[in-house]
Design an enzyme around this catalytic site. Structure first.
Site, PDB file in Angstrom:
ATOM      1  N   TRP A  12      -5.471   7.401  -3.007  1.00  0.00           N
ATOM      2  CA  TRP A  12      -5.947   8.714  -3.467  1.00  0.00           C
ATOM      3  C   TRP A  12      -7.193   8.482  -4.337  1.00  0.00           C
ATOM      4  O   TRP A  12      -7.159   7.655  -5.260  1.00  0.00           O
ATOM      5  CB  TRP A  12      -4.821   9.384  -4.264  1.00  0.00           C
ATOM      6  N   ASP A  56       3.645   5.985  -7.955  1.00  0.00           N
ATOM      7  CA  ASP A  56       3.115   7.339  -7.948  1.00  0.00           C
ATOM      8  C   ASP A  56       3.950   8.121  -6.937  1.00  0.00           C
ATOM      9  O   ASP A  56       3.892   7.857  -5.734  1.00  0.00           O
ATOM     10  CB  ASP A  56       1.640   7.323  -7.542  1.00  0.00           C
ATOM     11  N   LYS A  69       3.687  19.498  -5.039  1.00  0.00           N
ATOM     12  CA  LYS A  69       3.949  19.703  -3.603  1.00  0.00           C
ATOM     13  C   LYS A  69       5.391  20.109  -3.351  1.00  0.00           C
ATOM     14  O   LYS A  69       5.656  21.055  -2.635  1.00  0.00           O
ATOM     15  CB  LYS A  69       3.654  18.433  -2.810  1.00  0.00           C
TER      16      LYS A  69
END
Ligand code: PGU
Length: 418
Positions: free
Chosen positions: A147, A228, A264
């Site tokens: 990311w 993460d 999310k």
């Protein structure tokens, strides 16, 4: 003082004190939405940002979130006082249970410190600053690619960023040998950032057997894992399955960090709800860790916001709401999986050159298409389809109605713009 005697400062006459600024480029991911918003075309499609859309292409507020909000707003005993520096206690406990498992021995032994942070990004940043201040090794290894914000977050936190091989473009799969070699030659104690599941941007995760080898290597070299977890529940549709990697590292009794995001999996993007957990060897150390985390957080934003964390805590502690959440979550994951199949079929039926099986094989929100920046800009210019220049598409932004348009664009890009 007589105002007439105040002479203008030299800078005032020559313009703004900020006139020398160089225009910064837009963010590689969020900038895609900026460009999308400016496009007047009725057929435009935003597949840049990883944000879930319904079949109608609309953002989704989960039904359980609406219910929890309703409860909160109608509860007169609730107020808007400051939270403690570490956030909402219930939220922290429930977040640890969600990622580590309700029966986690580390939770029972009070070896975990969990602090509420500003979504996944804030959790990574607080974790990064804590490590830069208190951990003996400043090097953090990130997968290549990762990311885009990881590098910036950890560099500004004061860590020195290096990368380990992760993705093999030739196979569109994991470069497992490269990963083992790079982590194997990392200086002892180095921090290793691992995507808990649904690797962004590649959609390629290690298998459970590969995770086991990674775990053994990390532990044998005394590397420090930093997970993460931005997509728990989004990869497989199952919250426990998606936490497997993290739980296997807790089960061996070793230490680790984990950043969680509810952006999310609860669709709470703009509420900025997340948590940082640090698993230590003993309850004593965990409490020292908490005391120092407070010193990181207090001068950064003082204490975290209340509303989103209250929504999460309300859902996680009520059995019915929790069950309803898992069903809605599975619905989102399944819709993404069905978009993979539809896109794959649409490319096959067009005879688009190339092997597109990675679209159905990859996991989570994204497909790393393999399209190059020229092909991406062709698709944006000619088809008004917006994606990041690395060729990543957010499958969650697609619907049955828009699949043909995307397949046409990819077909044209591959056959004309290469
Ligand atoms: N970690 C990973 C792996 C992510 O993909 C994201 C979000 C985050 C952390 C941060 O999420 P929070 O919103 O702070 O909880 N990535 C998305 C969203 C857009 C962005 O770049 O922030 C993406 O499209 O990659």
């Amino acid at each position: 003082m007589d105002s007439q005697n105040i002479s203008p400062s030299p800078t005032a006459s020559s313009g703004s004190v900020f006139a020398h600024l160089v225009r910064a480029p837009e963010d590689p991911i969020l900038g895609v939405t900026v460009a999308f918003n400016k496009d007047p075309s009725p057929v435009k499609l935003n597949l840049g940002v990883g944000a879930y859309r319904t079949e109608e292409g609309k953002p989704l507020v989960l039904n359980v979130v609406r219910k929890a909000q309703h409860q909160i707003v109608n509860d007169p005993s609730r107020n808007k006082e400051y939270l403690p520096i570490v956030g909402l206690a219930d939220f922290n406990k429930l977040s640890a249970k969600l990622i580590f498992g309700a029966d986690s021995p580390a939770i029972q032994e009070n070896r975990i410190t969990t602090v509420q942070c500003l979504s996944g990004t804030g959790s990574l940043r607080v974790g990064g600053e804590f490590l830069a201040k208190h951990y003996h090794q400043r090097i953090i290894y990130l997968p290549k690619p990762t990311w885009g914000n990881h590098t910036k977050v950890f560099t500004l936190a004061g860590l020195s960023v290096k990368t380990y091989r992760y993705y093999a473009p030739a196979t569109r799969g994991l470069d497992f040998q490269g990963l083992l070699e790079d982590l194997g030659s990392a200086p002892s104690g180095s921090i290793v950032l691992l995507h808990a599941c649904a690797h962004n941007p590649t959609g390629v995760d290690p298998t459970p057997e590969q995770w086991e080898q990674i775990r053994q290597l990390i532990r044998s070299k005394a590397l420090l894992p930093f997970f993460d977890s931005a997509y728990q529940g989004f990869a497989s549709g199952n919250l426990d399955a998606d936490a497997h990697s993290v739980r296997s590292f807790v089960a061996d009794g070793g230490e680790l960090l984990a950043a969680q995001s509810y952006a999310k999996n609860m669709g709470l993007y703009g509420e900025r709800v997340g948590a940082l957990s640090i698993v230590s060897k003993s309850a004593d150390v965990a409490s020292l860790v908490e005391s120092q985390l407070k010193l990181v957080i207090r001068p950064m934003y003082s204490n975290p916001p209340l509303h989103g964390a209250s929504i999460v805590a309300t859902i996680l502690k009520d059995r019915d709401l929790y069950n309803e959440w898992t069903i809605e979550l599975k619905g989102m994951a399944d819709r993404i999986i069905s978009m993979r199949q539809q896109l794959f079929d649409a490319l096959r039926s067009r005879g688009t050159p190339g092997d597109w099986s990675h679209i159905i094989k990859s996991i989570g929100m994204f497909t790393f298409t393999g399209l190059n920046p020229e092909q991406v800009s062709f698709m944006t210019k000619e088809y008004h389809i917006y994606l990041t220049s690395d060729g990543r598409i957010s499958m969650a932004g697609l619907s049955s109605k828009t699949v043909p348009h995307l397949a046409d664009a990819i077909h044209a890009a591959v056959t004309r713009a290469s």
